[in-house]
Design a protein around this motif. Structure first.
Motif: not given
Length: 291
Positions: A258-265
């Protein structure tokens, strides 16, 4: 002689009563005393309740935060402090035959923990855990007792949920600063690429295991856990990813990225728990689309 007979009888009575107790009553949360025990509990659960899962995930602590619901057909065999190779080995040594195994690529440079794999898939070990739940790690009296204590204190002594604005803002600033410092440290750790010789050994090992899994009808799917953007493009992650892609190209193997969604680490390496489950939801959607 009578003393030992009485002692044995008392032990059997206690064991029987305790077995009845854990069959009908269980605390909501049973704490683990160490990451080793956490992994041991995970494997025991896989070999018992999870042995008929249709989808199995193997990976490291990065994947460990994805939490499948019980009886969903999914089982997360990711192990903290280990990589996907140890989970693959355990799956291969077990009698479980899922339809798909999802393999996290982020930590595939970590060597299989062969000792852990063998100990936890020994036929006698598997037999006793499946037939005598009282012997399972999470059912040990100390863990069980602590679980009830935690449940009791959470119910009758709830934590304060309100804090002063000033204190809360200061805590947020400190947390943000600590996270930034940690990310810089992680960037230094990941700045050096993994030795290509080591990666070649890992990919050859994976190829051998996948050959055995495929012969059982298990289909492999590679996936990459999202991380902090700067860590994802680090030398270590880049070389590991490129080596796996070269050996197991998307033209021949199933891949999910999934290279389009921004996730919070939370720390550069691991997603927060809500974000990990958001990613897991997308992974499940992809799995549902597979024939």
């Amino acid at each position: 002689m009578k003393f030992f007979l009485r002692l044995t009888l008392l032990f059997l009575i206690f064991s029987g009563l305790y077995a009845i107790l854990i069959h009908f009553v269980s605390p909501v949360k049973i704490p683990k005393q160490s990451w080793w025990q956490h992994n041991r509990v995970r494997v025991e659960s896989f070999l018992t309740e999870g042995k008929d899962a249709k989808y199995v995930i193997v990976g490291s602590s990065m994947s460990d935060r994805m939490l499948p619901e019980q009886d969903s057909g999914w089982f997360n065999l990711s192990l903290v402090g280990e990589g996907g190779l140890t989970g693959l080995s355990i799956l291969n040594r077990s009698d479980s035959v899922p339809k798909f195994v999802f393999i996290e690529v982020n930590q595939l440079s970590v060597k299989e923990n062969e000792k852990f794999s063998k100990e936890n898939t020994d036929p006698f070990f598997v037999f006793t855990r499946r037939n005598f739940p009282i012997l399972r790690s999470e059912k040990q009296p100390l863990n069980y007792a602590v679980g009830f204590v935690i449940q009791f204190t959470d119910r009758f002594f709830p934590k304060e949920t309100q804090t002063k604005n000033g204190t809360d803002e200061e805590a947020v600033k400190i947390s943000k600063k600590l996270k930034e410092d940690h990310i810089q440290e992680v960037k230094r750790w990941y700045g050096a690429a993994v030795e290509q010789k080591k990666l070649n050994e890992r990919t050859e090992y994976i190829a051998g295991v996948l050959g055995e899994l495929r012969s059982k009808g298990i289909r492999p799917v590679f996936f990459e856990m999202p991380m902090h953007p700067e860590i994802l493009i680090s030398a270590k992650e880049t070389r590991t990813r490129d080596s796996i892609l070269k050996k197991f190209p998307p033209s021949e193997y199933l891949w999910f990225r999934d290279q389009t969604t921004v996730y919070e680490d939370s720390d550069g390496l691991h997603l927060t728990y809500p974000e990990a489950n958001r990613f897991f939801h997308k992974l499940k959607e992809y799995a549902d689309s597979l024939p």
